[in-house]
Design an enzyme around this catalytic site. Sequence first.
Site, PDB file in Angstrom:
ATOM      1  N   PRO A  32       0.716  -1.352  -0.030  1.00 43.83           N
ATOM      2  CA  PRO A  32      -0.226   0.180   0.064  1.00 43.83           C
ATOM      3  C   PRO A  32       1.014   1.085   0.076  1.00 43.83           C
ATOM      4  O   PRO A  32       0.268   2.328  -0.153  1.00 43.83           O
ATOM      5  CB  PRO A  32      -0.762  -0.285   1.252  1.00 43.83           C
ATOM      6  N   SER A  33       2.027   1.408   0.412  1.00 42.39           N
ATOM      7  CA  SER A  33       2.980   2.432   0.406  1.00 42.39           C
ATOM      8  C   SER A  33       2.967   3.194  -0.824  1.00 42.39           C
ATOM      9  O   SER A  33       3.521   2.463  -2.002  1.00 42.39           O
ATOM     10  CB  SER A  33       4.487   2.041   0.766  1.00 42.39           C
ATOM     11  N   PRO A  34       2.753   4.400  -0.893  1.00 44.70           N
ATOM     12  CA  PRO A  34       2.722   5.195  -2.201  1.00 44.70           C
ATOM     13  C   PRO A  34       4.158   4.974  -2.814  1.00 44.70           C
ATOM     14  O   PRO A  34       4.204   5.044  -4.133  1.00 44.70           O
ATOM     15  CB  PRO A  34       2.209   6.697  -1.924  1.00 44.70           C
TER      16      PRO A  34
END
Length: 244
Positions: A32-34
Amino acid sequence: MPETEQIVTEFVYCLIISGGKMSTPVLYYLPPSPPCRSILLLAKMLALDFELKIVNILEGEQLKPDFVAMNPQHCLPTMDDQGLVLWESRAILSYLVAAYGKTDELYPKDIRVRALIDQRLQFDLGTLYQRLTDYYFPTMFIGAPLDEGKRAKLSEAVGWLNVILEGRQFAAAEHFTIADLTLLVTISQLEAFDFELKPYKHVRQWLERCKEHMLPYDYEELNGSKAVMLADMFRAKMNQATES
């Protein structure tokens, strides 16, 4: 030809240090980390395979001694390409294009265009994405109340991007570059957070243009769905705070 000789020399060197077999870069990441998502999208564009290793920061895996020894800042993404260890996603983006890109389209060698790309990368790192995290992440991770002063600073940054994009199809060149890629991930995350983008006409038009450009590169799987996942985490924390 000197350029051909250099390419052959570098290729042979890679074969030697990898024992005759080209090794696969390792990416330590969290889906999920941009910043991690921007690396995965670029890898898809370059047809580059990573050995993917998830690091669960919620369980403190980034603080394990072996990871800290590799990256003392213990942040994600971190990449290890045959002993070259890099962290900070924008640095990884520019390296991957230089190392694995078949052309320089995503990070042109023209120094004036590259200067604009570098400026946009730094704007995303130090201003736009930083203000996104300042506003949303304290609530998401520790349940802190939202700070409207920080929201105002975030709105200011989006406004600056809107001015940058006026009269432009893309952020730094006449075509899509890694500047668009990192900014796309940030703005799409704001969209998933339900940040009001209606006042920013040029940002909205650019966002749709970039999404369309990235659709063939598993955009929805690698970025769109993960942006929603992160936004759902934020809303769940907000709901918890309301109920308590």
